[in-house]
Design a protein around this motif. Structure first.
Motif, PDB file in Angstrom:
ATOM      1  N   GLN A   1       0.829  -1.209   0.000  1.00 57.10           N
ATOM      2  CA  GLN A   1       0.000   0.000   0.000  1.00 57.10           C
ATOM      3  C   GLN A   1       0.865   1.262   0.000  1.00 57.10           C
ATOM      4  O   GLN A   1       0.551   2.235  -0.685  1.00 57.10           O
ATOM      5  CB  GLN A   1      -0.945   0.007   1.200  1.00 57.10           C
ATOM      6  CG  GLN A   1      -2.111  -0.940   1.043  1.00 57.10           C
ATOM      7  CD  GLN A   1      -2.988  -0.571  -0.150  1.00 57.10           C
ATOM      8  OE1 GLN A   1      -3.457   0.552  -0.267  1.00 57.10           O
ATOM      9  NE2 GLN A   1      -3.162  -1.524  -1.044  1.00 57.10           N
ATOM     10  N   LEU A   2       1.953   1.244   0.754  1.00 55.74           N
ATOM     11  CA  LEU A   2       2.861   2.398   0.760  1.00 55.74           C
ATOM     12  C   LEU A   2       3.504   2.603  -0.613  1.00 55.74           C
ATOM     13  O   LEU A   2       3.659   3.745  -1.068  1.00 55.74           O
ATOM     14  CB  LEU A   2       3.943   2.224   1.830  1.00 55.74           C
ATOM     15  CG  LEU A   2       3.493   2.429   3.264  1.00 55.74           C
ATOM     16  CD1 LEU A   2       4.611   2.025   4.229  1.00 55.74           C
ATOM     17  CD2 LEU A   2       3.077   3.872   3.500  1.00 55.74           C
ATOM     18  N   GLN A   3       3.858   1.506  -1.286  1.00 55.43           N
ATOM     19  CA  GLN A   3       4.429   1.612  -2.634  1.00 55.43           C
ATOM     20  C   GLN A   3       3.418   2.234  -3.588  1.00 55.43           C
ATOM     21  O   GLN A   3       3.772   3.062  -4.431  1.00 55.43           O
ATOM     22  CB  GLN A   3       4.864   0.231  -3.148  1.00 55.43           C
ATOM     23  CG  GLN A   3       6.093  -0.317  -2.484  1.00 55.43           C
ATOM     24  CD  GLN A   3       7.361   0.427  -2.892  1.00 55.43           C
ATOM     25  OE1 GLN A   3       7.382   1.315  -3.736  1.00 55.43           O
ATOM     26  NE2 GLN A   3       8.447   0.050  -2.264  1.00 55.43           N
ATOM     27  N   LEU A   4       2.162   1.862  -3.451  1.00 54.17           N
ATOM     28  CA  LEU A   4       1.114   2.426  -4.289  1.00 54.17           C
ATOM     29  C   LEU A   4       0.968   3.927  -4.029  1.00 54.17           C
ATOM     30  O   LEU A   4       0.853   4.722  -4.973  1.00 54.17           O
ATOM     31  CB  LEU A   4      -0.196   1.688  -4.024  1.00 54.17           C
ATOM     32  CG  LEU A   4      -1.363   1.953  -4.959  1.00 54.17           C
ATOM     33  CD1 LEU A   4      -0.985   1.645  -6.408  1.00 54.17           C
ATOM     34  CD2 LEU A   4      -2.555   1.112  -4.539  1.00 54.17           C
ATOM     35  N   ARG A   5       1.009   4.317  -2.777  1.00 56.76           N
ATOM     36  CA  ARG A   5       0.922   5.746  -2.436  1.00 56.76           C
ATOM     37  C   ARG A   5       2.132   6.516  -2.974  1.00 56.76           C
ATOM     38  O   ARG A   5       1.998   7.640  -3.448  1.00 56.76           O
ATOM     39  CB  ARG A   5       0.805   5.915  -0.926  1.00 56.76           C
ATOM     40  CG  ARG A   5      -0.526   5.437  -0.405  1.00 56.76           C
ATOM     41  CD  ARG A   5      -0.636   5.601   1.098  1.00 56.76           C
ATOM     42  NE  ARG A   5      -1.867   4.995   1.549  1.00 56.76           N
ATOM     43  CZ  ARG A   5      -1.950   4.100   2.516  1.00 56.76           C
ATOM     44  NH1 ARG A   5      -0.870   3.732   3.164  1.00 56.76           N
ATOM     45  NH2 ARG A   5      -3.096   3.587   2.856  1.00 56.76           N
ATOM     46  N   LEU A   6       3.299   5.887  -2.896  1.00 58.70           N
ATOM     47  CA  LEU A   6       4.506   6.510  -3.442  1.00 58.70           C
ATOM     48  C   LEU A   6       4.376   6.712  -4.950  1.00 58.70           C
ATOM     49  O   LEU A   6       4.710   7.775  -5.476  1.00 58.70           O
ATOM     50  CB  LEU A   6       5.729   5.648  -3.110  1.00 58.70           C
ATOM     51  CG  LEU A   6       7.076   6.113  -3.667  1.00 58.70           C
ATOM     52  CD1 LEU A   6       7.434   7.499  -3.155  1.00 58.70           C
ATOM     53  CD2 LEU A   6       8.159   5.105  -3.316  1.00 58.70           C
TER      54      LEU A   6
END
Length: 151
Positions: free
Chosen positions: A109-114
């Motif tokens: 999820q953090l990678q997607l936000r990045l």
């Protein structure tokens, strides 16, 4: 209890332990209160907390677990299983495997936000440069990323 040698009590102060672990002083006090730390030694003259090496090692382990997203109840479970020794190895394995799965999902999820932030930066960069084609492409990229949030 922390050892006393002459006037100096051996062990880390709460401030030193907080800096070392990344936990705040109130968090360390709370974890002591709810039993996660066991007995924390006290300086005989001042009554201030002194974290002996074994307690400091426990705080370090809890800090790693907390930074990996483990809840207080998960940390308590870990300590309970640890006290059972090798007979709880399978339960420990599952506890850590489950936490690893949760952390992997959080990282995804953090990678997607990045990716979202980078595509938005691309969009605004294209606008600054006056590149309409690049801006349109960036908008399409942002839309594709946003669609992944709902899945």
């Amino acid at each position: 209890m922390a050892a006393v040698t002459g006037e100096r009590t051996v062990g880390l102060t709460i401030q030193e332990m907080a800096r070392r672990s990344g936990f705040s002083e109130p968090t360390l006090r709370y974890y002591e209160k709810i039993g996660l730390l066991g007995t924390v030694g006290r300086d005989e003259s001042s009554g201030h907390r002194r974290y002996a090496p074994a307690t400091a090692a426990r705080v370090d382990a809890l800090s790693c677990l907390r930074s990996a997203g483990m809840t207080v109840s998960g940390m308590r479970r870990y300590l309970d299983l640890l006290a059972q020794g090798s007979s709880a190895a399978a339960d420990q394995r599952e506890l850590f495997a489950a936490q690893a799965r949760k952390l992997a999902a959080d990282i995804e999820q953090l990678q997607l936000r990045l990716t979202y932030l980078r595509r938005k930066a691309d969009m605004w960069d294209a606008r600054v440069r006056g590149d309409a084609a690049a801006e349109n492409q960036a908008v399409e990229d942002v839309i594709r990323v946003v669609e992944k949030f709902s899945h």
